[in-house]
Design a protein around this motif. Structure first.
Motif, PDB file in Angstrom:
ATOM      1  N   LEU A 152      -9.338  34.739  12.990  1.00  0.00           N
ATOM      2  CA  LEU A 152     -10.395  33.771  13.328  1.00  0.00           C
ATOM      3  C   LEU A 152     -10.257  32.490  12.519  1.00  0.00           C
ATOM      4  O   LEU A 152     -10.531  31.393  13.028  1.00  0.00           O
ATOM      5  N   ALA A 153      -9.809  32.606  11.277  1.00  0.00           N
ATOM      6  CA  ALA A 153      -9.582  31.406  10.467  1.00  0.00           C
ATOM      7  C   ALA A 153      -8.454  30.573  11.069  1.00  0.00           C
ATOM      8  O   ALA A 153      -8.551  29.338  11.159  1.00  0.00           O
ATOM      9  N   GLY A 154      -7.389  31.246  11.498  1.00  0.00           N
ATOM     10  CA  GLY A 154      -6.295  30.528  12.139  1.00  0.00           C
ATOM     11  C   GLY A 154      -6.731  29.855  13.421  1.00  0.00           C
ATOM     12  O   GLY A 154      -6.331  28.714  13.712  1.00  0.00           O
ATOM     13  N   ILE A 178       0.517  29.375  10.354  1.00  0.00           N
ATOM     14  CA  ILE A 178       0.794  30.263   9.216  1.00  0.00           C
ATOM     15  C   ILE A 178      -0.225  31.388   9.187  1.00  0.00           C
ATOM     16  O   ILE A 178       0.117  32.561   8.992  1.00  0.00           O
ATOM     17  N   ALA A 179      -1.497  31.030   9.405  1.00  0.00           N
ATOM     18  CA  ALA A 179      -2.547  32.053   9.461  1.00  0.00           C
ATOM     19  C   ALA A 179      -2.297  33.024  10.603  1.00  0.00           C
ATOM     20  O   ALA A 179      -2.535  34.235  10.484  1.00  0.00           O
ATOM     21  N   ASP A 180      -1.786  32.506  11.722  1.00  0.00           N
ATOM     22  CA  ASP A 180      -1.493  33.369  12.867  1.00  0.00           C
ATOM     23  C   ASP A 180      -0.416  34.395  12.518  1.00  0.00           C
ATOM     24  O   ASP A 180      -0.433  35.518  13.026  1.00  0.00           O
ATOM     25  N   ALA A 207      -9.315  40.761   2.200  1.00  0.00           N
ATOM     26  CA  ALA A 207      -9.330  40.019   3.464  1.00  0.00           C
ATOM     27  C   ALA A 207      -8.993  40.958   4.616  1.00  0.00           C
ATOM     28  O   ALA A 207      -8.165  41.853   4.485  1.00  0.00           O
ATOM     29  N   SER A 208      -9.654  40.764   5.754  1.00  0.00           N
ATOM     30  CA  SER A 208      -9.352  41.558   6.940  1.00  0.00           C
ATOM     31  C   SER A 208      -8.452  40.758   7.876  1.00  0.00           C
ATOM     32  O   SER A 208      -8.476  39.521   7.892  1.00  0.00           O
ATOM     33  N   ALA A 209      -7.666  41.477   8.664  1.00  0.00           N
ATOM     34  CA  ALA A 209      -6.776  40.808   9.606  1.00  0.00           C
ATOM     35  C   ALA A 209      -7.567  39.999  10.625  1.00  0.00           C
ATOM     36  O   ALA A 209      -7.168  38.888  10.986  1.00  0.00           O
ATOM     37  N   ASP A 210      -8.701  40.535  11.090  1.00  0.00           N
ATOM     38  CA  ASP A 210      -9.505  39.813  12.074  1.00  0.00           C
ATOM     39  C   ASP A 210     -10.030  38.506  11.505  1.00  0.00           C
ATOM     40  O   ASP A 210     -10.078  37.477  12.205  1.00  0.00           O
ATOM     41  N   ALA A 211     -10.430  38.519  10.240  1.00  0.00           N
ATOM     42  CA  ALA A 211     -10.932  37.289   9.607  1.00  0.00           C
ATOM     43  C   ALA A 211      -9.827  36.239   9.518  1.00  0.00           C
ATOM     44  O   ALA A 211     -10.070  35.043   9.745  1.00  0.00           O
ATOM     45  N   VAL A 212      -8.605  36.674   9.210  1.00  0.00           N
ATOM     46  CA  VAL A 212      -7.480  35.739   9.147  1.00  0.00           C
ATOM     47  C   VAL A 212      -7.179  35.182  10.537  1.00  0.00           C
ATOM     48  O   VAL A 212      -6.898  33.984  10.695  1.00  0.00           O
TER      49      VAL A 212
END
Length: 202
Positions: free
Chosen positions: A33-35, A63-65, A26-31
């Motif tokens: 955007l999911a948040g 949490i995602a943030d 998983a990439s930080a950017d994807a997390v």
């Protein structure tokens, strides 16, 4: 005000989860955007008056943030990732008052506009301080490792999330709560301006 205290408790489990997610690719950017997507979904549910369900998505989004930074620390940190994170945060912060205005325009619209104005002013002083701090080579880890300089204040991320949770639990009190919190945002921004004048005047 509460961020440094809260981070001492939440950073260790977030870092462990971040290492797991990074290990899965998983990439930080994807997390990030999911948040953001979950936060905007929460705002949409608020606009439809589904406050209990909105609260669940709001909490998961935050949490995602927190996880995106942990993933970045376990993999690759980029300056763009830091910019994306703060942009996603501000978009989420603005979407919640807007959602309450949509949910009940006649009761909430003016209070929501006042709250958004206070957010706008507060965000400007926050980013302005960060720019000047960067020019001075200042650094702080009080709110964890960040791409930008995070100046402390009366209201920070923790207080804002608690405020949003209370709004979802007590939606009928939105106008009163929005005026109170907005007033505190104005105080926070003003104090940050005064601090900047003291530190950066020369």
């Amino acid at each position: 005000m509460l961020d440094p205290v809260v981070r001492r408790f939440i950073d260790p489990p977030l870092d462990r989860a971040g290492r797991v997610l990074a290990g899965w690719g998983a990439s930080a950017d994807a997390v990030t955007l999911a948040g953001l997507a979950l936060g905007l979904l929460s705002a949409g549910l608020i606009a439809r008056g589904l406050f209990d369900l909105a609260l669940a998505f709001l909490l998961v989004s935050r949490i995602a943030d927190g996880l995106d930074g942990a993933v970045a620390r376990a993999s690759v940190k980029t300056q763009f990732g830091g910019m994306l994170d703060i942009a996603a945060d501000f978009l989420f912060y603005g979407a919640i008052p807007l959602a309450f205005a949509v949910a009940s325009p006649s009761e909430n619209a003016v209070a929501a506009a006042f709250l958004l104005l206070s957010f706008y002013f507060n965000a400007t002083t926050f980013l302005g301080f960060a720019i000047l701090a960067e020019k001075r080579g200042m650094d702080t880890a009080a709110q964890g490792e960040k791409t930008l300089y995070y100046s402390n204040g009366l209201l920070e991320g923790t207080e804002t999330i608690v405020f949003f949770v209370v709004l979802c639990l007590l939606p009928d009190y939105f106008p009163t709560l929005a005026y109170v919190f907005g007033g505190l945002c104005f105080i926070t921004a003003t104090l940050r301006l005064l601090a900047a004048r003291r530190i950066f005047a020369n």
